[in-house]
Design a protein around this motif. Sequence first.
Motif, PDB file in Angstrom:
ATOM      1  N   SER A  42      -0.539 -13.910   6.068  1.00  0.00           N
ATOM      2  CA  SER A  42       0.189 -12.697   5.690  1.00  0.00           C
ATOM      3  C   SER A  42      -0.745 -11.546   5.319  1.00  0.00           C
ATOM      4  O   SER A  42      -0.361 -10.382   5.390  1.00  0.00           O
ATOM      5  CB  SER A  42       1.138 -12.991   4.518  1.00  0.00           C
ATOM      6  OG  SER A  42       0.424 -13.168   3.304  1.00  0.00           O
ATOM      7  N   LEU A  43      -1.964 -11.865   4.939  1.00  0.00           N
ATOM      8  CA  LEU A  43      -2.922 -10.816   4.571  1.00  0.00           C
ATOM      9  C   LEU A  43      -3.247  -9.900   5.752  1.00  0.00           C
ATOM     10  O   LEU A  43      -3.687  -8.766   5.557  1.00  0.00           O
ATOM     11  CB  LEU A  43      -4.219 -11.437   4.029  1.00  0.00           C
ATOM     12  CG  LEU A  43      -4.119 -12.068   2.634  1.00  0.00           C
ATOM     13  CD1 LEU A  43      -5.385 -12.860   2.329  1.00  0.00           C
ATOM     14  CD2 LEU A  43      -3.908 -10.992   1.573  1.00  0.00           C
ATOM     15  N   GLY A  44      -3.029 -10.388   6.944  1.00  0.00           N
ATOM     16  CA  GLY A  44      -3.324  -9.582   8.127  1.00  0.00           C
ATOM     17  C   GLY A  44      -2.143  -8.804   8.653  1.00  0.00           C
ATOM     18  O   GLY A  44      -2.179  -8.298   9.786  1.00  0.00           O
ATOM     19  N   ASP A  45      -1.086  -8.633   7.847  1.00  0.00           N
ATOM     20  CA  ASP A  45       0.129  -7.975   8.333  1.00  0.00           C
ATOM     21  C   ASP A  45       0.039  -6.446   8.286  1.00  0.00           C
ATOM     22  O   ASP A  45       0.992  -5.747   8.623  1.00  0.00           O
ATOM     23  CB  ASP A  45       1.348  -8.450   7.544  1.00  0.00           C
ATOM     24  CG  ASP A  45       1.270  -8.120   6.046  1.00  0.00           C
ATOM     25  OD1 ASP A  45       0.363  -7.362   5.646  1.00  0.00           O
ATOM     26  OD2 ASP A  45       2.117  -8.634   5.283  1.00  0.00           O
ATOM     27  N   GLY A  46      -1.075  -5.912   7.850  1.00  0.00           N
ATOM     28  CA  GLY A  46      -1.263  -4.457   7.799  1.00  0.00           C
ATOM     29  C   GLY A  46      -0.983  -3.833   6.452  1.00  0.00           C
ATOM     30  O   GLY A  46      -1.363  -2.679   6.202  1.00  0.00           O
ATOM     31  N   ALA A  78       5.589  -1.885  -4.702  1.00  0.00           N
ATOM     32  CA  ALA A  78       5.055  -0.744  -3.945  1.00  0.00           C
ATOM     33  C   ALA A  78       4.464  -1.184  -2.613  1.00  0.00           C
ATOM     34  O   ALA A  78       3.774  -0.405  -1.938  1.00  0.00           O
ATOM     35  CB  ALA A  78       3.993  -0.023  -4.776  1.00  0.00           C
ATOM     36  N   GLU A  79       4.712  -2.451  -2.242  1.00  0.00           N
ATOM     37  CA  GLU A  79       4.317  -3.010  -0.947  1.00  0.00           C
ATOM     38  C   GLU A  79       2.817  -3.253  -0.801  1.00  0.00           C
ATOM     39  O   GLU A  79       2.220  -3.054   0.262  1.00  0.00           O
ATOM     40  CB  GLU A  79       4.835  -2.136   0.215  1.00  0.00           C
ATOM     41  CG  GLU A  79       6.353  -2.145   0.331  1.00  0.00           C
ATOM     42  CD  GLU A  79       6.907  -3.555   0.551  1.00  0.00           C
ATOM     43  OE1 GLU A  79       6.565  -4.197   1.557  1.00  0.00           O
ATOM     44  OE2 GLU A  79       7.675  -4.013  -0.329  1.00  0.00           O
ATOM     45  N   PHE A  80       2.210  -3.733  -1.875  1.00  0.00           N
ATOM     46  CA  PHE A  80       0.823  -4.194  -1.824  1.00  0.00           C
ATOM     47  C   PHE A  80       0.802  -5.719  -1.909  1.00  0.00           C
ATOM     48  O   PHE A  80       1.625  -6.322  -2.608  1.00  0.00           O
ATOM     49  CB  PHE A  80       0.020  -3.652  -3.017  1.00  0.00           C
ATOM     50  CG  PHE A  80      -0.262  -2.183  -2.971  1.00  0.00           C
ATOM     51  CD1 PHE A  80      -1.379  -1.689  -2.301  1.00  0.00           C
ATOM     52  CD2 PHE A  80       0.582  -1.286  -3.620  1.00  0.00           C
ATOM     53  CE1 PHE A  80      -1.647  -0.323  -2.284  1.00  0.00           C
ATOM     54  CE2 PHE A  80       0.318   0.074  -3.602  1.00  0.00           C
ATOM     55  CZ  PHE A  80      -0.796   0.565  -2.922  1.00  0.00           C
ATOM     56  N   HIS A  81      -0.163  -6.321  -1.204  1.00  0.00           N
ATOM     57  CA  HIS A  81      -0.549  -7.685  -1.529  1.00  0.00           C
ATOM     58  C   HIS A  81      -1.400  -7.590  -2.788  1.00  0.00           C
ATOM     59  O   HIS A  81      -2.231  -6.688  -2.913  1.00  0.00           O
ATOM     60  CB  HIS A  81      -1.397  -8.308  -0.412  1.00  0.00           C
ATOM     61  CG  HIS A  81      -0.646  -8.663   0.821  1.00  0.00           C
ATOM     62  ND1 HIS A  81      -0.033  -9.874   0.998  1.00  0.00           N
ATOM     63  CD2 HIS A  81      -0.419  -7.949   1.961  1.00  0.00           C
ATOM     64  CE1 HIS A  81       0.546  -9.911   2.190  1.00  0.00           C
ATOM     65  NE2 HIS A  81       0.335  -8.749   2.798  1.00  0.00           N
ATOM     66  N   VAL A  82      -1.232  -8.514  -3.717  1.00  0.00           N
ATOM     67  CA  VAL A  82      -2.041  -8.518  -4.938  1.00  0.00           C
ATOM     68  C   VAL A  82      -2.663  -9.895  -5.116  1.00  0.00           C
ATOM     69  O   VAL A  82      -1.950 -10.912  -5.111  1.00  0.00           O
ATOM     70  CB  VAL A  82      -1.209  -8.176  -6.190  1.00  0.00           C
ATOM     71  CG1 VAL A  82      -2.124  -8.062  -7.414  1.00  0.00           C
ATOM     72  CG2 VAL A  82      -0.418  -6.892  -5.990  1.00  0.00           C
ATOM     73  N   LEU A  83      -3.979  -9.907  -5.262  1.00  0.00           N
ATOM     74  CA  LEU A  83      -4.677 -11.154  -5.568  1.00  0.00           C
ATOM     75  C   LEU A  83      -5.337 -11.009  -6.935  1.00  0.00           C
ATOM     76  O   LEU A  83      -6.185 -10.136  -7.132  1.00  0.00           O
ATOM     77  CB  LEU A  83      -5.713 -11.488  -4.489  1.00  0.00           C
ATOM     78  CG  LEU A  83      -5.031 -11.969  -3.191  1.00  0.00           C
ATOM     79  CD1 LEU A  83      -5.033 -10.863  -2.155  1.00  0.00           C
ATOM     80  CD2 LEU A  83      -5.688 -13.228  -2.676  1.00  0.00           C
ATOM     81  N   LYS A 114     -11.285 -10.572   2.954  1.00  0.00           N
ATOM     82  CA  LYS A 114     -11.717  -9.862   4.174  1.00  0.00           C
ATOM     83  C   LYS A 114     -11.700 -10.788   5.381  1.00  0.00           C
ATOM     84  O   LYS A 114     -11.404 -10.345   6.507  1.00  0.00           O
ATOM     85  CB  LYS A 114     -13.111  -9.275   3.973  1.00  0.00           C
ATOM     86  CG  LYS A 114     -13.161  -8.107   2.996  1.00  0.00           C
ATOM     87  CD  LYS A 114     -12.411  -6.892   3.516  1.00  0.00           C
ATOM     88  CE  LYS A 114     -13.138  -6.188   4.628  1.00  0.00           C
ATOM     89  NZ  LYS A 114     -12.442  -4.943   5.056  1.00  0.00           N
ATOM     90  N   ALA A 115     -12.000 -12.050   5.173  1.00  0.00           N
ATOM     91  CA  ALA A 115     -12.010 -13.004   6.281  1.00  0.00           C
ATOM     92  C   ALA A 115     -10.614 -13.276   6.806  1.00  0.00           C
ATOM     93  O   ALA A 115     -10.453 -13.766   7.940  1.00  0.00           O
ATOM     94  CB  ALA A 115     -12.660 -14.311   5.833  1.00  0.00           C
ATOM     95  N   ASN A 116      -9.586 -12.967   6.029  1.00  0.00           N
ATOM     96  CA  ASN A 116      -8.206 -13.266   6.426  1.00  0.00           C
ATOM     97  C   ASN A 116      -7.328 -12.036   6.619  1.00  0.00           C
ATOM     98  O   ASN A 116      -6.190 -12.168   7.071  1.00  0.00           O
ATOM     99  CB  ASN A 116      -7.550 -14.165   5.370  1.00  0.00           C
ATOM    100  CG  ASN A 116      -8.144 -15.552   5.307  1.00  0.00           C
ATOM    101  OD1 ASN A 116      -7.906 -16.389   6.173  1.00  0.00           O
ATOM    102  ND2 ASN A 116      -8.953 -15.811   4.287  1.00  0.00           N
ATOM    103  N   SER A 117      -7.839 -10.849   6.262  1.00  0.00           N
ATOM    104  CA  SER A 117      -6.975  -9.664   6.234  1.00  0.00           C
ATOM    105  C   SER A 117      -7.013  -8.817   7.499  1.00  0.00           C
ATOM    106  O   SER A 117      -6.273  -7.822   7.590  1.00  0.00           O
ATOM    107  CB  SER A 117      -7.346  -8.784   5.033  1.00  0.00           C
ATOM    108  OG  SER A 117      -8.700  -8.364   5.136  1.00  0.00           O
ATOM    109  N   GLY A 118      -7.843  -9.166   8.457  1.00  0.00           N
ATOM    110  CA  GLY A 118      -7.907  -8.370   9.681  1.00  0.00           C
ATOM    111  C   GLY A 118      -8.281  -6.932   9.381  1.00  0.00           C
ATOM    112  O   GLY A 118      -9.267  -6.647   8.706  1.00  0.00           O
ATOM    113  N   GLY A 119      -7.446  -5.994   9.843  1.00  0.00           N
ATOM    114  CA  GLY A 119      -7.729  -4.577   9.604  1.00  0.00           C
ATOM    115  C   GLY A 119      -7.051  -4.001   8.377  1.00  0.00           C
ATOM    116  O   GLY A 119      -7.100  -2.785   8.145  1.00  0.00           O
TER     117      GLY A 119
END
Length: 370
Positions: free
Chosen positions: A140-144, A173-178, A209-214
């Motif tokens: 899901s981290l790579g969903d933009g 607010a539509e952020f992924h949060v880790l 970064k390894a899982n988030s794509g762009g």
Amino acid sequence: MRKRNNSHGSKTAGEKSSSGRTRRARAAESRAAEAGELSTSGSGWLSRTKTLLFTVFVVYSSVPFIIRLFPGILAQVVYSHYVRVPFFVDLGRPADLFLNHTLNFYLIPEDGVTVGVWHTVPDSQWQQAQGKGLGWYEASLGDGAPVIIYLHGNGGTRATDHRVQLIKVLSAAEFHVLALDYRGFGDSTGQPSELGMTTDALHLYRWVKANSGGSPVYLWGHSLGTGVATNAARKLQELGSQVDAVILEAPYTNIREEVANHPLGLIYCLFPAFEYFFLDTVALNNIVFPNDENLKMVSSPLMILHAEDDRVVPFHMSKQLYDIALQSQASKGKVKLVPFSRSLGYGHNRIFQDPNLPSILREFLHPLAH
């Protein structure tokens, strides 16, 4: 008969006179006794007060010497990782805190150290997230959607209320949060140190970064965590990887100046050799967190959030950092300071309550992602 009567009357008057004198004598004795008791009572109260004040003085005067002899004590105070509030919360079950679209997992930044992490997806994905495991969350981290790595302050855990509330605001607010607990905090193993905490943040950043794509990835530090954030951003830049943006909430200039301005530090600010006993002792623990020096080098876009009524980290420190970043050639003008009026009463931990926070973030971050 008259003589006897006169004699009897004279005796009665004498008895009365003697009795009166006796009563007066007893009253005088009583008053003297009461005065003595009051005197003894007042003397006892004064003695106890003197003893209490002397004890406070001895303790107050002893603390600096104890800290200097055992500098590790001050490190424990700075990190306060042993204060694991809230109590009786299972960090492996974030849903118990109504984070029902959050996964708990663990990373190993180095041998012998395991750190606990929560990944909360954007609110719009909460239904999809039900029952999913680590594989789905990684993908899901790579969903933009933009990603925020949240680096909390000292004390408590990732489950502390103001941290949980901020996570909810950012997710809405539509952020992924880790959000991670550094080594020694929460359910993470090891002992905290500036180097170790920075290593933990760097490891999580590289994993993301390894899982988030762009997808853009931002570092958000609060209080003590601002030092972790700028340390990590500077290190990544030195290695040729620039963070997409850095957000500092209630930042200090450096830990030495923060200790001097902290409410606990102010108790001893007039103590002879204050710098030697306290500020130099912080340095003995290799605790620096130099936000001021880091921002001279970091070229990532920077946003500073600070409440004017913050009594833990004074607002003027954010203004100093803002000026440093503006003057730095590395900043390239992508610097913003957002003050929150003292009338709002947000203090040190409650900026998340501001209803305009999501729009403030979008206004600053959206142009950076396009």
